[in-house]
Design a protein around this motif. Structure first.
Motif, PDB file in Angstrom:
ATOM      1  N   PHE A 172       0.793  -1.087   0.097  1.00 23.23           N
ATOM      2  CA  PHE A 172      -0.097   0.064   0.110  1.00 23.23           C
ATOM      3  C   PHE A 172       0.922   1.330   0.022  1.00 23.23           C
ATOM      4  CE2 PHE A 172      -2.439   2.709   3.281  1.00 23.23           C
ATOM      5  CZ  PHE A 172      -3.160   3.387   2.560  1.00 23.23           C
TER       6      PHE A 172
ATOM      7  N   TYR B 253      -5.065   4.692   5.221  1.00 19.68           N
ATOM      8  CA  TYR B 253      -6.043   4.055   4.417  1.00 19.68           C
ATOM      9  C   TYR B 253      -6.016   4.710   3.159  1.00 19.68           C
ATOM     10  CZ  TYR B 253      -9.236   8.045   4.952  1.00 19.68           C
ATOM     11  OH  TYR B 253      -9.697   9.176   4.989  1.00 19.68           O
TER      12      TYR B 253
ATOM     13  N   GLN C 171      -4.600  -0.425  -0.627  1.00 15.86           N
ATOM     14  CA  GLN C 171      -4.581  -1.246   0.720  1.00 15.86           C
ATOM     15  C   GLN C 171      -5.013  -2.600   0.223  1.00 15.86           C
ATOM     16  OE1 GLN C 171      -6.245   0.766   4.015  1.00 15.86           O
ATOM     17  NE2 GLN C 171      -4.125   0.143   4.985  1.00 15.86           N
ATOM     18  N   ASN C 172      -4.316  -3.498   1.236  1.00 16.13           N
ATOM     19  CA  ASN C 172      -4.671  -4.899   1.177  1.00 16.13           C
ATOM     20  C   ASN C 172      -5.984  -4.955   2.079  1.00 16.13           C
ATOM     21  OD1 ASN C 172      -5.120  -7.729   1.515  1.00 16.13           O
ATOM     22  ND2 ASN C 172      -2.980  -7.984   1.926  1.00 16.13           N
TER      23      ASN C 172
ATOM     24  N   ASN D 186      -5.916  -3.167   9.056  1.00 16.31           N
ATOM     25  CA  ASN D 186      -6.465  -2.317   8.122  1.00 16.31           C
ATOM     26  C   ASN D 186      -7.940  -2.196   8.329  1.00 16.31           C
ATOM     27  OD1 ASN D 186      -3.952  -2.066   7.162  1.00 16.31           O
ATOM     28  ND2 ASN D 186      -4.285  -3.483   5.367  1.00 16.31           N
TER      29      ASN D 186
ATOM     30  N   GLY E   5     -10.032  -1.081   5.328  1.00 12.64           N
ATOM     31  CA  GLY E   5     -10.267  -2.075   4.202  1.00 12.64           C
ATOM     32  C   GLY E   5     -11.171  -3.561   4.711  1.00 12.64           C
TER      33      GLY E   5
ATOM     34  N   VAL F 108      -3.898   8.299   2.495  1.00 12.99           N
ATOM     35  CA  VAL F 108      -2.660   7.903   1.842  1.00 12.99           C
ATOM     36  C   VAL F 108      -1.944   9.343   1.546  1.00 12.99           C
ATOM     37  CG1 VAL F 108      -3.319   7.187  -0.277  1.00 12.99           C
ATOM     38  CG2 VAL F 108      -1.214   6.302   0.694  1.00 12.99           C
TER      39      VAL F 108
END
Ligand SMILES: NC(=O)c1ccc[n+]([C@@H]2O[C@H](COP(=O)([O-])OP(=O)(O)OC[C@H]3O[C@@H](n4cnc5c(N)ncnc54)[C@H](O)[C@@H]3O)[C@@H](O)[C@H]2O)c1
Length: 337
Positions: A14, A173, A177-178, A185, A188, A215
């Protein structure tokens, strides 16, 4: 001066993918490494010279440095803070030993600066807001690993003149992102659960607060930091200022995704209740920037999440200690379409 070459570790992740993109826009040649354990090849920005491999593999790391690296941006890590209690060996191998392969190589190759992404996890449950001058007191193996690397960089600067800048972000975030990792997270996780038509799972009553940071409030600061002489040898908190409760976050995410908020409360786990940090130092050195409001950042991420679709959230297979394992993490959290 010719083109600068920057090594970005965790480039398929990310934050690493965004930092690499900003560096490329800034005219850098970027060599990126990632073992794809938590990242995705499609996150690697165009123009990156991508080398798949692990920072734990010293031969691979040495080879990567052999062609000349000016700056290191070290973002590779397994950042599941809560899970780190149950995967100590994995945590320290990946987050400390792997980092040391990079520090050694940076010293040998006289890199100009080593930018390390630490975390506010180093503070532990101290006074609020968390300030860089406070004595760190990390409470979990993830935070301890981050602080160990911070201390090592100080020693390497003393002994070898290796320049560094440390960043301590928090709860970032955004796109890339995973969203399929059940252990970290939260934004997410909520989006993934909504796309699987499941309730959002909240540990405890959801009144715990975090200053969720988009981010764009973090990655450009990291990428630009090497242009600031006054960032040399220093540590900075970075991110948004306003704390929100997890319940408030859940309601914003649900509204943005266009669904009624459905919440499943799980037993509280051991975690810091409130966490937000002071950003005066980073504003002084890198300039004050408007931070992206929560609703705006969540809406940008939601658009991206809907485009990439839900992800499978598999359990971590190498749990080392099962004692006191949080109940929610044992549940099958995805329908597994
Ligand atoms: N996202 C946040 O809120 C946050 C907050 C504080 C600190 N950080 C730190 O920022 C960095 C980036 O975090 P992120 O959120 O982008 O996580 P991420 O999982 O998306 O990115 C990390 C990347 O590192 C890669 N990686 C992991 N182990 C590796 C290894 N041994 N060798 C090579 N590659 C490896 C993963 O495949 C992944 O692509 C981490 O160091 C993390 O601790 C993140």
């Amino acid at each position: 001066m010719g083109t600068k070459t920057s090594l970005v570790t965790g480039v398929a992740g990310f934050l690493g993918s965004h930092v690499a993109r900003h560096l490329i826009h800034g005219g850098h040649r970027v060599v990126g490494i990632d073992d794809l354990s938590g990242g995705f090849i499609e996150n690697v920005p165009e123009g990156v010279d991508f080398r798949p491999g692990s920072i734990n593999d010293d031969t691979f790391v040495r080879g990567t440095f052999s062609e000349g690296i000016d700056y290191v941006f070290h973002l590779a890590a397994y950042a599941a803070e809560g899970l780190s209690h149950y995967i100590r060996v994995f945590n320290y191998t990946n987050n400390v030993i792997g980092s040391m392969n990079l520090v050694n190589a940076a010293i040998r190759n006289s890199v100009r600066r080593f930018v390390f992404t630490s975390s506010i996890a180093v503070y532990g449950a101290g006074q609020l807001p968390m300030k860089e001058g406070m004595e760190p007191s990390p409470e979990d193996p993830y935070g301890i690993a981050k602080y160990a690397v911070e201390l090592d960089l100080r020693a390497a600067r003393e002994q070898f003149g290796l320049d560094f800048t440390v960043f301590r972000p928090h709860n970032v975030y955004g796109e890339n992102q995973n969203i399929g990792d059940r252990y970290r997270n939260v934004v997410g996780i909520f989006m993934n659960q909504i796309m699987h038509d499941e309730p959002m799972t909240v540990f405890g009553d959801g009144t715990q607060t975090r200053a969720f940071s988009y981010v764009d409030d973090v990655a450009p600061v990291l990428a630009d930091s090497i242009n600031h002489e006054s960032a040399s040898g220093r540590t900075f908190n970075v991110g948004a200022d306003t704390p929100y409760s997890v319940l408030r976050l859940a309601s914003v995410v649900a509204q943005t995704m266009g669904v009624e908020p459905k919440i499943q409360h799980l037993p509280a786990r051991k975690e810091v209740e409130h966490a937000f940090s002071d950003h005066t130092a980073s504003k002084e050195v890198f300039g004050a920037r408007e931070t992206v409001p929560l609703e705006v950042g969540i809406s940008r991420m939601a658009k991206w999440a809907k485009r990439v679709g839900p992800r499978q959230s598999n359990p971590f297979t190498g749990i080392e200690v099962r004692k006191n394992f949080p109940m929610g993490w044992d549940l099958e959290m995805d329908s597994g379409s």
